[in-house]
Motif scaffolding. Structure first.
Motif, mmCIF file in Angstrom:
data_model
loop_
_atom_site.group_PDB
_atom_site.id
_atom_site.type_symbol
_atom_site.label_atom_id
_atom_site.label_comp_id
_atom_site.label_asym_id
_atom_site.label_seq_id
_atom_site.Cartn_x
_atom_site.Cartn_y
_atom_site.Cartn_z
ATOM 1 N N LYS A 188 0.741 -1.504 0.046
ATOM 2 C CA LYS A 188 0.175 0.044 -0.220
ATOM 3 C C LYS A 188 0.773 1.197 0.103
ATOM 4 C CE LYS A 188 -3.346 -2.248 2.975
ATOM 5 N NZ LYS A 188 -4.056 -2.183 4.187
ATOM 6 N N SER A 189 0.785 2.131 -0.834
ATOM 7 C CA SER A 189 1.497 3.500 -1.045
ATOM 8 C C SER A 189 2.898 3.033 -1.020
ATOM 9 C CB SER A 189 1.026 4.283 0.069
ATOM 10 O OG SER A 189 -0.236 4.587 0.121
ATOM 11 N N GLY A 190 3.140 2.018 -1.809
ATOM 12 C CA GLY A 190 4.766 1.836 -1.834
ATOM 13 C C GLY A 190 5.307 1.010 -0.863
ATOM 14 N N LYS A 191 4.666 0.628 0.198
ATOM 15 C CA LYS A 191 5.274 -0.005 1.272
ATOM 16 C C LYS A 191 4.514 -1.414 1.424
ATOM 17 C CE LYS A 191 6.693 0.203 6.001
ATOM 18 N NZ LYS A 191 6.719 1.223 7.296
ATOM 19 N N TRP A 192 5.152 -2.390 1.979
ATOM 20 C CA TRP A 192 4.651 -3.748 2.263
ATOM 21 C C TRP A 192 4.371 -3.745 3.780
ATOM 22 C CZ3 TRP A 192 3.197 -7.266 -1.225
ATOM 23 C CH2 TRP A 192 3.948 -7.248 -2.229
ATOM 24 N N TRP A 193 3.110 -4.497 3.928
ATOM 25 C CA TRP A 193 2.621 -4.351 5.117
ATOM 26 C C TRP A 193 2.033 -5.892 5.515
ATOM 27 C CZ3 TRP A 193 3.026 -0.405 8.178
ATOM 28 C CH2 TRP A 193 2.906 1.042 7.603
ATOM 29 N N ALA A 194 2.026 -6.320 6.892
ATOM 30 C CA ALA A 194 1.491 -7.817 6.998
ATOM 31 C C ALA A 194 0.056 -7.362 7.252
ATOM 32 C CB ALA A 194 2.351 -8.187 8.086
ATOM 33 N N GLN A 195 -0.547 -8.199 6.626
ATOM 34 C CA GLN A 195 -2.062 -7.927 6.688
ATOM 35 C C GLN A 195 -2.642 -9.107 7.540
ATOM 36 O OE1 GLN A 195 -4.027 -5.452 5.248
ATOM 37 N NE2 GLN A 195 -5.585 -6.173 6.422
ATOM 38 N N ALA A 196 -2.137 -10.493 7.453
ATOM 39 C CA ALA A 196 -2.615 -11.239 8.295
ATOM 40 C C ALA A 196 -1.564 -12.500 8.411
ATOM 41 C CB ALA A 196 -3.784 -12.148 7.556
ATOM 42 N N ILE A 197 -1.239 -12.730 9.776
ATOM 43 C CA ILE A 197 0.087 -13.717 10.284
ATOM 44 C C ILE A 197 -0.632 -14.755 10.993
ATOM 45 C CG2 ILE A 197 2.039 -13.913 11.266
ATOM 46 C CD1 ILE A 197 2.433 -11.865 8.967
ATOM 47 N N ARG A 198 -0.156 -15.857 10.689
ATOM 48 C CA ARG A 198 -0.929 -17.148 11.542
ATOM 49 C C ARG A 198 0.800 -17.762 11.806
ATOM 50 N NH1 ARG A 198 -4.349 -14.314 10.775
ATOM 51 N NH2 ARG A 198 -6.394 -14.750 10.075
ATOM 52 N N VAL A 199 1.024 -18.104 13.143
ATOM 53 C CA VAL A 199 1.999 -18.551 13.695
ATOM 54 C C VAL A 199 1.357 -20.238 14.301
ATOM 55 C CG1 VAL A 199 3.794 -18.685 15.131
ATOM 56 C CG2 VAL A 199 2.899 -16.342 14.256
ATOM 57 N N MET A 200 1.999 -21.029 13.905
ATOM 58 C CA MET A 200 1.949 -22.535 14.470
ATOM 59 C C MET A 200 2.858 -23.118 14.728
ATOM 60 S SD MET A 200 2.597 -24.847 12.001
ATOM 61 C CE MET A 200 1.545 -26.089 11.935
ATOM 62 N N MET A 201 2.866 -24.188 15.770
ATOM 63 C CA MET A 201 3.840 -25.229 15.998
ATOM 64 C C MET A 201 3.753 -26.529 15.524
ATOM 65 S SD MET A 201 4.869 -24.087 20.198
ATOM 66 C CE MET A 201 3.246 -24.177 20.585
ATOM 67 N N PRO A 202 4.100 -26.947 14.656
ATOM 68 C CA PRO A 202 4.219 -28.260 13.882
ATOM 69 C C PRO A 202 4.096 -29.360 15.066
ATOM 70 C CG PRO A 202 5.778 -27.044 12.646
ATOM 71 C CD PRO A 202 5.690 -26.338 14.192
ATOM 72 N N PRO A 203 3.174 -30.162 15.190
ATOM 73 C CA PRO A 203 2.947 -31.155 16.123
ATOM 74 C C PRO A 203 4.165 -32.203 15.727
ATOM 75 C CG PRO A 203 1.444 -31.515 14.577
ATOM 76 C CD PRO A 203 1.972 -30.245 14.358
ATOM 77 N N PRO A 204 4.558 -33.089 16.736
ATOM 78 C CA PRO A 204 5.629 -34.213 16.583
ATOM 79 C C PRO A 204 5.089 -35.079 15.618
ATOM 80 C CG PRO A 204 4.607 -34.131 18.831
ATOM 81 C CD PRO A 204 4.178 -32.822 18.234
ATOM 82 N N PRO A 205 5.946 -35.831 14.893
ATOM 83 C CA PRO A 205 5.532 -36.846 14.312
ATOM 84 C C PRO A 205 4.712 -37.975 14.924
ATOM 85 C CG PRO A 205 7.840 -37.108 14.316
ATOM 86 C CD PRO A 205 7.186 -35.989 14.970
ATOM 87 N N PRO A 206 3.712 -38.494 14.475
ATOM 88 C CA PRO A 206 3.027 -39.660 15.143
ATOM 89 C C PRO A 206 3.915 -40.898 15.475
ATOM 90 C CG PRO A 206 2.088 -39.553 13.131
ATOM 91 C CD PRO A 206 3.059 -38.638 13.090
ATOM 92 N N VAL A 207 3.644 -41.525 16.590
ATOM 93 C CA VAL A 207 4.435 -42.689 17.124
ATOM 94 C C VAL A 207 3.570 -43.714 16.544
ATOM 95 C CG1 VAL A 207 5.437 -43.902 19.159
ATOM 96 C CG2 VAL A 207 5.096 -41.473 19.090
ATOM 97 N N PRO A 208 4.300 -44.818 15.866
ATOM 98 C CA PRO A 208 3.584 -46.038 15.370
ATOM 99 C C PRO A 208 3.011 -46.912 16.599
ATOM 100 C CG PRO A 208 5.728 -45.568 14.358
ATOM 101 C CD PRO A 208 5.713 -44.802 15.481
#
Length: 168
Positions: A140-160
Protein backbone atom coordinates in the motif's frame (compact mmCIF):
# COMPACT_ATOMS: atom_id res chain seq x y z
CA UNK A 1 16.20 -16.98 -40.00
CA UNK A 2 14.52 -19.78 -38.02
CA UNK A 3 16.74 -18.97 -35.02
CA UNK A 4 15.84 -15.27 -35.15
CA UNK A 5 12.13 -16.13 -35.32
CA UNK A 6 12.50 -18.56 -32.39
CA UNK A 7 14.34 -15.92 -30.34
CA UNK A 8 11.69 -13.28 -31.06
CA UNK A 9 8.91 -15.74 -30.22
CA UNK A 10 10.66 -16.69 -26.96
CA UNK A 11 11.02 -13.03 -25.94
CA UNK A 12 7.36 -12.34 -26.78
CA UNK A 13 6.23 -15.23 -24.59
CA UNK A 14 8.80 -15.17 -21.79
CA UNK A 15 9.75 -11.49 -21.85
CA UNK A 16 6.97 -10.20 -19.58
CA UNK A 17 7.68 -12.94 -17.03
CA UNK A 18 11.41 -12.25 -17.11
CA UNK A 19 10.87 -8.51 -16.76
CA UNK A 20 8.57 -8.93 -13.76
CA UNK A 21 11.20 -11.09 -12.04
CA UNK A 22 13.38 -8.03 -11.42
CA UNK A 23 10.43 -6.11 -10.02
CA UNK A 24 9.54 -9.00 -7.72
CA UNK A 25 13.15 -9.20 -6.54
CA UNK A 26 12.96 -5.65 -5.15
CA UNK A 27 9.60 -6.37 -3.57
CA UNK A 28 10.86 -9.63 -2.12
CA UNK A 29 13.82 -7.79 -0.59
CA UNK A 30 11.42 -5.24 0.93
CA UNK A 31 9.21 -8.03 2.32
CA UNK A 32 12.20 -9.81 3.85
CA UNK A 33 13.38 -6.50 5.37
CA UNK A 34 9.91 -5.95 6.89
CA UNK A 35 10.02 -9.40 8.51
CA UNK A 36 13.58 -8.74 9.75
CA UNK A 37 12.35 -5.51 11.36
CA UNK A 38 9.56 -7.44 13.06
CA UNK A 39 12.05 -9.97 14.47
CA UNK A 40 14.39 -7.17 15.63
CA UNK A 41 11.46 -5.59 17.52
CA UNK A 42 10.57 -8.96 19.03
CA UNK A 43 14.15 -9.48 20.22
CA UNK A 44 14.20 -6.04 21.85
CA UNK A 45 10.86 -6.89 23.51
CA UNK A 46 9.52 -3.72 21.89
CA UNK A 47 5.87 -4.43 21.10
CA UNK A 48 5.42 -1.20 19.13
CA UNK A 49 8.43 -1.94 16.90
CA UNK A 50 7.43 -5.61 16.49
CA UNK A 51 3.88 -4.63 15.47
CA UNK A 52 5.01 -1.81 13.16
CA UNK A 53 5.08 -4.02 10.06
CA UNK A 54 1.39 -4.90 10.48
CA UNK A 55 -1.23 -2.99 8.51
CA UNK A 56 -3.58 -0.89 10.66
CA UNK A 57 -6.39 -3.44 10.18
CA UNK A 58 -4.20 -6.56 10.05
CA UNK A 59 -4.52 -9.54 12.35
CA UNK A 60 -2.18 -11.98 14.02
CA UNK A 61 -2.72 -15.42 15.55
CA UNK A 62 0.03 -16.45 17.98
CA UNK A 63 1.31 -20.06 18.32
CA UNK A 64 -1.21 -20.73 21.09
CA UNK A 65 -4.14 -19.68 18.89
CA UNK A 66 -4.79 -16.28 20.48
CA UNK A 67 -6.03 -13.76 17.90
CA UNK A 68 -5.37 -10.02 17.86
CA UNK A 69 -7.08 -7.75 15.31
CA UNK A 70 -5.69 -4.36 14.37
CA UNK A 71 -2.20 -3.03 15.02
CA UNK A 72 -3.11 -1.63 18.46
CA UNK A 73 -4.48 -4.99 19.66
CA UNK A 74 -1.49 -6.82 18.16
CA UNK A 75 0.86 -4.49 20.02
CA UNK A 76 -1.03 -5.23 23.26
CA UNK A 77 -0.80 -9.00 22.66
CA UNK A 78 2.93 -8.79 22.00
CA UNK A 79 3.48 -6.62 25.10
CA UNK A 80 1.58 -9.25 27.13
CA UNK A 81 3.91 -11.94 25.78
CA UNK A 82 7.04 -9.88 26.51
CA UNK A 83 5.95 -9.30 30.12
CA UNK A 84 5.24 -12.98 30.76
CA UNK A 85 7.70 -15.00 32.82
CA UNK A 86 8.00 -17.43 29.91
CA UNK A 87 9.05 -14.85 27.29
CA UNK A 88 10.80 -12.14 29.31
CA UNK A 89 14.25 -13.48 28.31
CA UNK A 90 13.23 -15.05 25.02
CA UNK A 91 14.78 -14.17 21.68
CA UNK A 92 14.10 -15.54 18.27
CA UNK A 93 15.26 -15.89 14.73
CA UNK A 94 13.19 -16.29 11.61
CA UNK A 95 14.16 -17.41 8.14
CA UNK A 96 11.78 -16.45 5.34
CA UNK A 97 11.58 -19.68 3.36
CA UNK A 98 9.23 -18.62 0.57
CA UNK A 99 7.65 -15.52 -0.92
CA UNK A 100 4.90 -16.23 -3.43
CA UNK A 101 3.37 -13.29 -5.28
CA UNK A 102 -0.37 -13.68 -5.81
CA UNK A 103 -0.60 -10.27 -7.50
CA UNK A 104 2.05 -7.55 -7.83
CA UNK A 105 0.79 -6.04 -4.56
CA UNK A 106 -0.12 -9.23 -2.64
CA UNK A 107 2.28 -11.95 -1.46
CA UNK A 108 2.10 -15.00 0.79
CA UNK A 109 5.19 -15.41 2.97
CA UNK A 110 6.34 -18.51 4.86
CA UNK A 111 9.01 -18.50 7.54
CA UNK A 112 10.55 -20.95 9.98
CA UNK A 113 11.38 -19.58 13.40
CA UNK A 114 12.96 -20.64 16.66
CA UNK A 115 12.44 -18.98 20.05
CA UNK A 116 15.18 -19.55 22.62
CA UNK A 117 15.80 -18.40 26.18
CA UNK A 118 12.27 -19.02 27.40
CA UNK A 119 11.49 -20.09 30.95
CA UNK A 120 8.95 -22.74 31.96
CA UNK A 121 6.35 -22.34 34.73
CA UNK A 122 8.72 -23.84 37.32
CA UNK A 123 11.42 -21.29 36.41
CA UNK A 124 13.56 -23.78 34.50
CA UNK A 125 14.91 -23.09 31.00
CA UNK A 126 12.74 -24.44 28.20
CA UNK A 127 14.12 -26.04 25.06
CA UNK A 128 13.99 -23.87 21.94
CA UNK A 129 10.49 -23.64 20.46
CA UNK A 130 10.31 -24.17 16.72
CA UNK A 131 7.34 -22.73 14.89
CA UNK A 132 6.18 -21.72 11.45
CA UNK A 133 4.66 -18.42 10.37
CA UNK A 134 2.58 -17.74 7.28
CA UNK A 135 1.66 -14.22 6.38
CA UNK A 136 -0.25 -12.33 3.73
CA UNK A 137 1.60 -9.16 2.77
CA UNK A 138 0.00 -6.26 0.89
CA UNK A 139 1.69 -3.32 -0.77
CA UNK A 140 0.00 0.00 0.00
CA UNK A 141 1.43 3.38 -1.01
CA UNK A 142 4.70 1.74 -2.02
CA UNK A 143 5.27 -0.09 1.31
CA UNK A 144 4.76 -3.75 2.21
CA UNK A 145 2.53 -4.44 5.24
CA UNK A 146 1.58 -7.68 6.98
CA UNK A 147 -2.18 -8.06 6.61
CA UNK A 148 -2.58 -11.45 8.28
CA UNK A 149 -0.06 -13.59 10.17
CA UNK A 150 -0.66 -17.14 11.43
CA UNK A 151 1.93 -18.76 13.67
CA UNK A 152 1.80 -22.47 14.47
CA UNK A 153 3.90 -25.09 16.16
CA UNK A 154 4.08 -28.24 14.06
CA UNK A 155 3.08 -31.26 16.15
CA UNK A 156 5.61 -34.04 16.66
CA UNK A 157 5.32 -36.90 14.21
CA UNK A 158 2.92 -39.66 15.25
CA UNK A 159 4.36 -42.62 17.11
CA UNK A 160 3.67 -45.97 15.41
CA UNK A 161 1.46 -48.33 17.41
CA UNK A 162 3.43 -50.38 19.90
CA UNK A 163 6.46 -48.05 19.84
CA UNK A 164 7.44 -45.82 22.76
CA UNK A 165 7.90 -42.10 22.04
CA UNK A 166 11.52 -41.09 21.45
CA UNK A 167 13.29 -39.58 24.48
CA UNK A 168 14.84 -36.13 24.04
Amino acid sequence: MKHVFAAVLFLMIAGPALASGGEHAKDEDAIRAAWAGHVAGMNKHDAKAAAAFMSEDGDLMDPMGKMARGRVEIEMLLAEHFQSDMMKNGTGELTVTNVMFIKPDVAVVDGDATMSGMTGPEGKPMPPMKHHATGVMVKKSGKWWAQAIRVMMPPPPPVPAGQAPAKK
